[in-house]
Scaffold this motif. Structure first.
Motif, PDB file in Angstrom:
ATOM      1  N   VAL A 151     -12.040 -62.923  84.329  1.00 29.36           N
ATOM      2  CA  VAL A 151     -12.165 -63.497  85.666  1.00 29.36           C
ATOM      3  C   VAL A 151     -11.295 -64.750  85.788  1.00 29.36           C
ATOM      4  O   VAL A 151     -10.912 -65.377  84.800  1.00 29.36           O
ATOM      5  CB  VAL A 151     -13.629 -63.873  85.972  1.00 29.36           C
ATOM      6  N   ARG A 152     -11.000 -65.097  87.021  1.00 27.29           N
ATOM      7  CA  ARG A 152     -10.229 -66.310  87.299  1.00 27.29           C
ATOM      8  C   ARG A 152     -11.087 -67.388  87.954  1.00 27.29           C
ATOM      9  O   ARG A 152     -10.578 -68.462  88.276  1.00 27.29           O
ATOM     10  CB  ARG A 152      -9.044 -65.981  88.227  1.00 27.29           C
ATOM     11  N   ALA A 197     -15.474 -63.937  89.979  1.00 27.22           N
ATOM     12  CA  ALA A 197     -14.500 -63.014  90.556  1.00 27.22           C
ATOM     13  C   ALA A 197     -13.692 -62.339  89.461  1.00 27.22           C
ATOM     14  O   ALA A 197     -13.304 -62.975  88.491  1.00 27.22           O
ATOM     15  CB  ALA A 197     -13.565 -63.756  91.505  1.00 27.22           C
ATOM     16  N   LYS A 198     -13.459 -61.058  89.614  1.00 23.10           N
ATOM     17  CA  LYS A 198     -12.661 -60.316  88.642  1.00 23.10           C
ATOM     18  C   LYS A 198     -11.194 -60.649  88.822  1.00 23.10           C
ATOM     19  O   LYS A 198     -10.717 -60.781  89.952  1.00 23.10           O
ATOM     20  CB  LYS A 198     -12.880 -58.813  88.814  1.00 23.10           C
ATOM     21  N   PRO A 256      -4.505 -61.719  76.514  1.00 22.86           N
ATOM     22  CA  PRO A 256      -4.337 -61.282  77.900  1.00 22.86           C
ATOM     23  C   PRO A 256      -3.460 -60.056  78.111  1.00 22.86           C
ATOM     24  O   PRO A 256      -3.311 -59.615  79.249  1.00 22.86           O
ATOM     25  CB  PRO A 256      -3.657 -62.497  78.521  1.00 22.86           C
ATOM     26  N   SER A 257      -2.846 -59.500  77.060  1.00 20.39           N
ATOM     27  CA  SER A 257      -1.852 -58.443  77.301  1.00 20.39           C
ATOM     28  C   SER A 257      -2.478 -57.146  77.778  1.00 20.39           C
ATOM     29  O   SER A 257      -1.781 -56.285  78.336  1.00 20.39           O
ATOM     30  CB  SER A 257      -1.065 -58.199  76.005  1.00 20.39           C
ATOM     31  N   LEU A 304     -15.116 -73.407  89.061  1.00 20.12           N
ATOM     32  CA  LEU A 304     -13.816 -73.633  88.441  1.00 20.12           C
ATOM     33  C   LEU A 304     -12.885 -72.471  88.750  1.00 20.12           C
ATOM     34  O   LEU A 304     -13.273 -71.300  88.618  1.00 20.12           O
ATOM     35  CB  LEU A 304     -13.960 -73.776  86.919  1.00 20.12           C
ATOM     36  N   ALA A 305     -11.662 -72.782  89.153  1.00 19.73           N
ATOM     37  CA  ALA A 305     -10.616 -71.772  89.363  1.00 19.73           C
ATOM     38  C   ALA A 305      -9.675 -71.823  88.169  1.00 19.73           C
ATOM     39  O   ALA A 305      -9.107 -72.880  87.867  1.00 19.73           O
ATOM     40  CB  ALA A 305      -9.871 -72.055  90.661  1.00 19.73           C
ATOM     41  N   LEU A 306      -9.512 -70.701  87.478  1.00 20.99           N
ATOM     42  CA  LEU A 306      -8.721 -70.645  86.247  1.00 20.99           C
ATOM     43  C   LEU A 306      -7.313 -70.157  86.536  1.00 20.99           C
ATOM     44  O   LEU A 306      -7.117 -69.227  87.330  1.00 20.99           O
ATOM     45  CB  LEU A 306      -9.402 -69.715  85.235  1.00 20.99           C
ATOM     46  N   GLN A 307      -6.339 -70.760  85.880  1.00 21.87           N
ATOM     47  CA  GLN A 307      -4.951 -70.343  86.072  1.00 21.87           C
ATOM     48  C   GLN A 307      -4.702 -68.971  85.465  1.00 21.87           C
ATOM     49  O   GLN A 307      -3.905 -68.189  85.976  1.00 21.87           O
ATOM     50  CB  GLN A 307      -4.009 -71.371  85.447  1.00 21.87           C
ATOM     51  N   GLN A 308      -5.373 -68.663  84.368  1.00 23.50           N
ATOM     52  CA  GLN A 308      -5.264 -67.353  83.719  1.00 23.50           C
ATOM     53  C   GLN A 308      -6.681 -66.816  83.482  1.00 23.50           C
ATOM     54  O   GLN A 308      -7.625 -67.586  83.319  1.00 23.50           O
ATOM     55  CB  GLN A 308      -4.531 -67.474  82.385  1.00 23.50           C
TER      56      GLN A 308
END
Length: 445
Positions: free
Chosen positions: A338-339, A443-444, A287-288, A402-406
């Motif tokens: 995406v999240r 979603a981005k 993720p960096s 699904l909504a992702l935390q990261q």
């Protein structure tokens, strides 16, 4: 005989047919899956005489015992866990997964089918009374068993390249020709409605060995190849070579004692998920979001060479970056993390899926929290229609948001198996709760 029978010759088989084929047997309980595998092992001369002597029951050889290795399986006469067996013919090598048929163990079936090149769905002709009955004015329902439909749908959802229906136990039916014709018609109608491409429908008797390894001539009007001959010509699943480079980091090897500071002093090991990697290639770290250039690529035998999708690689970057297990190395600007994702899930947990619950989501080796934002619908496996739903019970198939935390770098599963699949794990019990197949990144991040 008017049944339409699909064979590899009519469906057009292409691709790699020389590599070892990984296939599973699936279907309902007692459809003869373990017996079929036992028959394949015996007829391919993979089983030694002393092994056969060890699977006697009531004075007769019980082929199912060659794969049902757990004491609970032998006691109950069912398959619980996936058992893998290996055998080969003069033409090809095979890896078989014997998947359980009981609904309770669908999660084990999903695990096995997720890595399979082909699925042999057993259909027990003796369980379909309508198949052999003559229509004498009564209504004859041409319904298949729920597990036959569910396992076929799951294999299709998981992009198993070849699905073969093996109609078993026809030797126990009086008018086997009529039964095979009707069952073939029902299977073709179901497959067409579900959008499943059928590689072949083969009549077999796993117990007697008819049409398993060798052809049983002049039987039920079938004149095609035996099941084993079909399997020898099925292609393996092609790796995601056309998708941009993606690499999940599984392990970081440090050689910080090296005096060479002209490049990074760590090797990032893993399996290339898509595309290929070679020295000089630019990569972005998720993720960096830092970028670097690949300084060296090692094969699984530590030989410097480019590595393609599906193969293990060790990657050394041109400089030191913060990269650890679970991170991804990606082709720059090829992915939009995406999240939120819309996905089809095969629900495997005994606890129903409800909106608002939070689970661990695993993609590659990366764990993130995922909240069920919304349940879109569920599939009625009988009618194949999508129905409104507020929860998904065990073994149900449905669509969720699904909504992702990261953020995660995902692609539709139809485009990439590796980047389009996740696993949901219960945060409390740590049980595998669902297989997730991405439809669209919503979603981005």
């Amino acid at each position: 005989m008017s049944a339409t029978i699909a064979t590899p010759a009519t469906t057009g088989v292409h691709g790699d047919t020389g590599t070892a084929l990984r296939f599973i047997t699936c279907g309902s309980v007692d459809d003869g899956k373990s017996t079929l595998i036992g028959r394949l092992l015996v007829d391919s001369k993979t089983v030694l005489q002393d092994q056969l002597a060890g699977v006697q029951r009531g004075g007769e050889t019980d082929l199912a015992l060659l794969t049902d290795g757990l004491s609970a399986e032998r006691e109950q006469g069912i398959t619980i866990d996936v058992a893998y067996r290996y055998f080969s013919t003069a033409k090809r090598k095979f890896i078989i997964g014997d998947a359980p048929g009981h609904e309770q163990y669908t999660r084990n079936m999903v695990t096995a089918v997720s890595a399979a090149d082909a699925a042999v769905v057993l259909v027990d002709a003796t369980k379909l009374a309508w198949a052999a009955e003559v229509e004498d004015g009564t209504v004859v329902k041409r319904e298949l068993l729920p597990q036959t439909r569910r396992h076929t749908l799951l294999a299709n959802l998981l992009r198993v390249q070849s699905i073969v229906f093996a109609v078993n136990k026809l030797d126990a039916i009086g008018d086997a020709g009529l039964a095979f014709e009707r069952i073939s018609t029902a299977l073709n109608a179901f497959a067409e409605a579900a959008g499943v491409k059928v590689a072949a429908i083969v009549p077999i008797s796993a117990l007697k060995g008819w049409n398993v390894a060798t052809r049983h001539a002049d039987w039920v009007g079938y004149e095609g190849p035996s099941l084993l001959e079909l399997l020898e010509d099925l292609p393996v699943t092609a790796p995601d070579e056309a998708v941009p480079f993606a690499f999940p980091v599984q392990w970081v090897e440090k050689f910080s004692a090296s005096a060479d500071t002209s490049q990074g002093r760590r090797v990032f090991w893993g399996r290339v998920a898509s595309g290929h990697v070679e020295p000089g290639q630019r990569v972005t770290v998720l993720p960096s979001n830092q970028t670097a250039t690949v300084a060296q690529v090692l094969s699984h035998t530590r030989q410097p060479q480019s590595v393609h999708a599906g193969h293990s690689a060790g990657i050394v970057l041109d400089r030191e970056l913060d990269v650890s297990r679970g991170d991804w190395l990606l082709a720059p600007e090829a992915f939009e993390p995406v999240r939120e994702i819309t996905a089809t899930v095969a629900w495997l947990d005994d606890e129903p899926l409800v909106a608002g619950r939070v689970y661990w989501a695993l993609q590659g080796h990366r764990w993130v929290k995922a909240k069920v934002a919304r349940i879109v619908d569920r599939v009625n496996i009988t009618t194949l229609e999508s129905e409104p739903a507020t929860q998904l019970e065990a073994n149900a198939i449905g669509d969720v948001v699904l909504a992702l935390q990261q953020p995660l770098a995902v692609l539709p599963f139809a485009q990439s198996r590796a980047l389009g699949s996740l696993v949901l794990v219960d945060t409390a019990s740590h049980r595998t709760a669902a297989a997730v197949l991405v439809q669209t990144p919503a979603a981005k991040a």
